[in-house]
Write a protein that holds these residues in place. Structure first.
Motif, PDB file in Angstrom:
ATOM      1  N   VAL A 570      41.983  39.826  48.572  1.00 56.34           N
ATOM      2  CA  VAL A 570      42.501  38.944  47.525  1.00 56.34           C
ATOM      3  C   VAL A 570      41.377  38.611  46.556  1.00 56.34           C
ATOM      4  O   VAL A 570      40.303  38.158  46.967  1.00 56.34           O
ATOM      5  CB  VAL A 570      43.072  37.643  48.124  1.00 56.34           C
ATOM      6  N   THR A 571      41.612  38.841  45.272  1.00 59.40           N
ATOM      7  CA  THR A 571      40.647  38.471  44.237  1.00 59.40           C
ATOM      8  C   THR A 571      41.374  37.727  43.126  1.00 59.40           C
ATOM      9  O   THR A 571      42.604  37.713  43.073  1.00 59.40           O
ATOM     10  CB  THR A 571      39.941  39.706  43.644  1.00 59.40           C
ATOM     11  N   THR A 572      40.610  37.113  42.233  1.00 60.12           N
ATOM     12  CA  THR A 572      41.198  36.376  41.119  1.00 60.12           C
ATOM     13  C   THR A 572      40.456  36.702  39.836  1.00 60.12           C
ATOM     14  O   THR A 572      39.266  37.060  39.861  1.00 60.12           O
ATOM     15  CB  THR A 572      41.159  34.858  41.362  1.00 60.12           C
ATOM     16  N   SER A 573      41.147  36.584  38.722  1.00 58.90           N
ATOM     17  CA  SER A 573      40.535  36.858  37.421  1.00 58.90           C
ATOM     18  C   SER A 573      39.587  35.752  36.984  1.00 58.90           C
ATOM     19  O   SER A 573      38.807  35.939  36.052  1.00 58.90           O
ATOM     20  CB  SER A 573      41.628  37.035  36.358  1.00 58.90           C
ATOM     21  N   ASP A 574      39.642  34.595  37.640  1.00 61.81           N
ATOM     22  CA  ASP A 574      38.814  33.459  37.226  1.00 61.81           C
ATOM     23  C   ASP A 574      38.391  32.669  38.459  1.00 61.81           C
ATOM     24  O   ASP A 574      39.092  31.755  38.904  1.00 61.81           O
ATOM     25  CB  ASP A 574      39.589  32.565  36.256  1.00 61.81           C
ATOM     26  N   VAL A 575      37.225  33.016  39.005  1.00 57.83           N
ATOM     27  CA  VAL A 575      36.758  32.357  40.228  1.00 57.83           C
ATOM     28  C   VAL A 575      36.323  30.925  39.967  1.00 57.83           C
ATOM     29  O   VAL A 575      36.188  30.129  40.904  1.00 57.83           O
ATOM     30  CB  VAL A 575      35.591  33.154  40.857  1.00 57.83           C
ATOM     31  N   LEU A 576      36.088  30.561  38.702  1.00 61.76           N
ATOM     32  CA  LEU A 576      35.684  29.194  38.386  1.00 61.76           C
ATOM     33  C   LEU A 576      36.877  28.246  38.333  1.00 61.76           C
ATOM     34  O   LEU A 576      36.706  27.027  38.382  1.00 61.76           O
ATOM     35  CB  LEU A 576      34.937  29.161  37.050  1.00 61.76           C
ATOM     36  N   THR A 577      38.077  28.807  38.220  1.00 62.29           N
ATOM     37  CA  THR A 577      39.264  27.963  38.074  1.00 62.29           C
ATOM     38  C   THR A 577      40.048  27.831  39.372  1.00 62.29           C
ATOM     39  O   THR A 577      40.474  26.733  39.739  1.00 62.29           O
ATOM     40  CB  THR A 577      40.181  28.527  36.972  1.00 62.29           C
ATOM     41  N   VAL A 578      40.262  28.934  40.089  1.00 56.73           N
ATOM     42  CA  VAL A 578      41.081  28.876  41.301  1.00 56.73           C
ATOM     43  C   VAL A 578      40.334  29.465  42.488  1.00 56.73           C
ATOM     44  O   VAL A 578      39.421  30.289  42.341  1.00 56.73           O
ATOM     45  CB  VAL A 578      42.418  29.634  41.110  1.00 56.73           C
ATOM     46  N   LYS A 579      40.766  29.024  43.673  1.00 59.22           N
ATOM     47  CA  LYS A 579      40.181  29.510  44.926  1.00 59.22           C
ATOM     48  C   LYS A 579      41.319  29.933  45.851  1.00 59.22           C
ATOM     49  O   LYS A 579      42.023  29.091  46.410  1.00 59.22           O
ATOM     50  CB  LYS A 579      39.345  28.410  45.581  1.00 59.22           C
ATOM     51  N   PRO A 580      41.548  31.253  46.004  1.00 58.53           N
ATOM     52  CA  PRO A 580      42.597  31.706  46.926  1.00 58.53           C
ATOM     53  C   PRO A 580      42.070  31.782  48.358  1.00 58.53           C
ATOM     54  O   PRO A 580      40.900  32.094  48.587  1.00 58.53           O
ATOM     55  CB  PRO A 580      42.947  33.098  46.391  1.00 58.53           C
ATOM     56  N   ARG A 581      42.948  31.520  49.319  1.00 58.16           N
ATOM     57  CA  ARG A 581      42.614  31.638  50.730  1.00 58.16           C
ATOM     58  C   ARG A 581      43.845  32.125  51.499  1.00 58.16           C
ATOM     59  O   ARG A 581      44.941  31.649  51.233  1.00 58.16           O
ATOM     60  CB  ARG A 581      42.147  30.290  51.303  1.00 58.16           C
ATOM     61  N   PRO A 582      43.699  33.085  52.432  1.00 58.63           N
ATOM     62  CA  PRO A 582      42.465  33.765  52.804  1.00 58.63           C
ATOM     63  C   PRO A 582      42.081  34.822  51.777  1.00 58.63           C
ATOM     64  O   PRO A 582      42.900  35.215  50.947  1.00 58.63           O
ATOM     65  CB  PRO A 582      42.830  34.408  54.143  1.00 58.63           C
ATOM     66  N   LEU A 583      40.845  35.298  51.872  1.00 57.32           N
ATOM     67  CA  LEU A 583      40.379  36.339  50.967  1.00 57.32           C
ATOM     68  C   LEU A 583      40.684  37.734  51.495  1.00 57.32           C
ATOM     69  O   LEU A 583      40.572  38.711  50.757  1.00 57.32           O
ATOM     70  CB  LEU A 583      38.875  36.191  50.723  1.00 57.32           C
ATOM     71  N   SER A 584      41.069  37.842  52.776  1.00 54.75           N
ATOM     72  CA  SER A 584      41.476  39.129  53.337  1.00 54.75           C
ATOM     73  C   SER A 584      42.415  38.882  54.506  1.00 54.75           C
ATOM     74  O   SER A 584      42.365  37.826  55.151  1.00 54.75           O
ATOM     75  CB  SER A 584      40.261  39.949  53.785  1.00 54.75           C
ATOM     76  N   PHE A 585      43.277  39.861  54.771  1.00 51.85           N
ATOM     77  CA  PHE A 585      44.217  39.767  55.885  1.00 51.85           C
ATOM     78  C   PHE A 585      44.773  41.156  56.159  1.00 51.85           C
ATOM     79  O   PHE A 585      44.579  42.094  55.375  1.00 51.85           O
ATOM     80  CB  PHE A 585      45.352  38.778  55.578  1.00 51.85           C
TER      81      PHE A 585
END
Length: 654
Positions: A570-585
């Motif tokens: 899992v990645t995001t276009s804006d790491v300064l704005t959002v934090k997804p979890r988990p990053l892998s599964f």
């Protein structure tokens, strides 16, 4: 003189809200399998004598002359605009004297271009209130007999100066000079026989940036484009109607037919697009299947520049109906484009099923002067006899009680359910949005698919009252998770299109307001097995709470055709704005779903709230087996900045 039998007006409407104004490619008029045009005759016109808002008569004429020239400069067309002699009408057309020009039973011999200085003419011509909402209208006039029976005889055009008079109030809103130019050149397209076209639908999705909106063609049904440029799709459409044979040798053509799963039944009203591999956004050409209304499924992609292309197919957007329709099968939401709409996918070869995986799409090389024929598309991800969505739908009545999961009415797609619902009805499931909107799902229907399937669920309200506002939702088998929903505000039809894995599902109907009868059409066509695919579902909009903390949404990743376990990142276009979890599964055939929590960082949330501007971020999930999906999330500081739709994100069971 020849009796006029048709004057087709398409209007451009102004909305002083967050909604986009809707205009009211390909041929607009078809007769006997032919596109109706001016032929080799010029578009002959005369101007009104009045002014238009802040523009004098001479100023507005100069603007229009430049815009007519824009159409003429398309190299592959021979469309011809010519000012008549005399070049102006004998009088200034107003609300008091328009009848002899606009309601004549005989041909005028030219196209009147009328300047409504203050909206009063449109009020008189279209009805009270039109002068406060319609920016302009235009359309071709056809006749029943004589030498012009198979051509456009003349056209009519009216432009409204009320929106460019220098006054900007609630009762007299102001537009811009660019919007006026866009109105004129778009409506002129209708006047010479052009229909709307559908390219780059993401331009009307929540969170679309202006740079994305500016990629749509001039004849797009919704006025989101600030540039008003003639795009490749517009040039193709005008060249199909008025071809310049001396220039077309430098271009190619792609044509074929669209069929249902059985490879025999033609598809009427699907959108076919050829996109350049080098520039898929701007170098794109579209055509609606069976555009000549001969029930063959034919499409023609004309004046295609040499290069490599991928061909895709998609349904017409449900909002493009009536005066905003795309193609000949969009008069209403009951028309053919919206009955059993095609799944979206890419061409893989002649008479082969489409694929949802772009990497498996066949690249078509177009050479100068080349005609590539028989590019036939099977509008299904499998080939064979179609026993589901292309079969005959069962017409059944809703059976009460069906307001709980245990009492959900069982249906077998394809089915058309006739039901009735009221906002006062009770139900086990209540949906809630981040804005506080709630709806009780009081009618539930249960169905099962044994294979991966393309689901189309269409809810049609059988009432014209704006008080009747129904919502549609797709839930998992126990009603605990929202898989997808459609919840436009007001009296609007709702549509869910989704690829779903084998299993049991619930389709629910709720009345946000009012009491109405409805028809619910549910189709589920088998997609077969094959390429691993991934889908991400969840709320498309997150309304930030005022504190700026604890702002999060839950997405669901669903795997299809994962024959072996695969690791997903899992990645995001804006790491300064959002934090997804988990990053892998891990996902597999036995573990086919995974929830992903996306949290907005507190500092970013406060910054968005303080700026008052919405921000869009993209969540990307890529798996080791090649499956990939992206999800665009609009983060909004207030509910006011969200486009007219309720986004339900939570299920509350009673």
């Amino acid at each position: 003189m020849k009796k006029i039998i048709a004057a087709i007006f398409l209007t451009l409407v102004f909305f002083a809200t967050n909604n986009f104004p809707c205009f009211a490619g390909g041929p607009l008029v078809v007769k006997g399998g032919m596109s109706i045009t001016y032929g080799t005759r010029p578009f002959l016109y005369r101007y009104d004598q009045g002014s238009l808002g802040m523009f004098s008569n001479a100023e507005i004429i100069a603007i229009i002359e430049d815009l007519y020239n824009d159409w003429e400069t398309v190299s592959t067309t021979e469309v011809n605009f010519k000012r008549d002699n005399p070049g102006s009408l004998d009088f200034d057309v107003t609300a008091a004297n328009f009848d002899s020009i606009l309601n004549s039973e005989d041909l005028l011999g030219y196209t009147p271009v009328i300047f409504d200085s203050d909206g009063s003419l449109l009020n008189a011509f279209l009805g009270s209130g039109a002068g406060n909402s319609v920016l302009g209208l235009a359309g071709p006039v056809t006749v029943s007999s004589g030498p012009l029976a198979n051509q456009i005889a003349e056209s009519q055009a009216i432009f409204n100066g009320r929106f460019i008079d220098g006054t900007d109030t609630g009762s007299n809103p102001e537009s811009t000079a660019d919007s006026l130019k866009g109105t004129i050149i778009h409506e002129t397209g209708h006047g010479i026989g052009l229909d709307h076209s559908q390219i780059n639908l993401e331009a009307i999705k929540p969170g679309a940036t202006q740079s994305i909106r500016d990629t749509v063609p001039l004849m797009f049904p919704v006025a989101v484009n600030d540039l008003f440029l003639i795009r490749r799709d517009d040039a193709s459409a005008i060249s199909l109607l008025y071809p310049n044979q001396s220039q077309l040798g430098s271009f190619g053509k792609i044509e074929g037919k669209v069929f249902r799963k059985d490879g025999i039944t033609p598809v009427q009203g699907a959108n076919v697009i050829a996109r350049s591999v080098d520039d898929p956004t701007l170098e794109a050409i579209s055509c609606v299947s069976d555009y000549l209304t001969e029930n063959t499924g034919l499409y023609t992609l004309f004046a295609v520049p040499p290069g490599n292309y991928k061909i895709e197919i998609e349904p017409i957007d449900l909002s493009f109906t009536g005066g905003s329709g795309v193609g000949p099968f969009t008069a209403s939401t009951t028309d053919k484009s919206f009955q059993n709409p095609v799944p979206a996918g890419f061409y893989t070869g002649p008479d082969k099923p489409i694929t949802t995986d772009e990497t498996l799409a066949l690249t078509v090389n177009v050479l100068a002067g080349q005609i590539i024929s028989d590019v036939n598309i099977i509008a299904s991800t499998t080939v064979g006899s179609s026993s589901s969505s292309s079969g005959t739908a069962a017409n059944i009545n809703e059976i009460e009680p069906n307001d709980s999961v245990d009492q959900a009415q069982s249906i077998t797609p394809p089915s058309v359910v006739s039901g009735q619902i009221s906002s006062s009805d009770d139900g086990e499931i209540k949906l809630s949005s981040d804005t506080g909107a709630t709806v009780i799902i009081s009618d539930l229907f249960k169905f099962t698919v044994s294979e991966t399937s393309s689901l189309n669920a269409l809810l049609q309200i059988e009432s014209d009252s704006q008080e009747n506002d129904l919502d549609l939702v797709l839930l998992n088998s126990d009603g605990s998770d929202i898989i997808d929903s459609s919840s436009q505000t007001g009296n609007a039809d709702e549509l869910i299109t989704k690829t779903i894995a084998p299993g049991t599902y619930l389709v629910g109907v709720g009345a946000f307001s009012g009491t109405a009868s409805y028809k619910l059409t549910v189709n589920a066509e088998s997609s077969g097995t094959g390429t691993p695919t991934l889908t991400l579902t969840g709320p498309e909009t997150l309304i930030l709470n005022a504190s700026g903390i604890n702002n999060k949404v839950m997405l669901v990743a669903s795997a299809t055709n994962f024959s072996a376990p695969s690791k997903c990142l899992v990645t995001t276009s804006d790491v300064l704005t959002v934090k997804p979890r988990p990053l892998s599964f891990m996902l597999s055939s036995s573990i086919s779903t995974k929830k992903i929590k996306v949290k907005v960082k507190n500092a970013a949330a406060m910054s968005i709230i303080e700026s008052g501007e919405s921000q869009s971020v993209t969540i990307d999930v890529t798996c080791t087996n090649g499956a990939n999906e992206q999800f665009d999330l609009l983060i909004s500081p207030t509910a006011d900045s969200v486009i007219n739709e309720r986004i339900y994100s939570r299920v509350i069971k009673k």
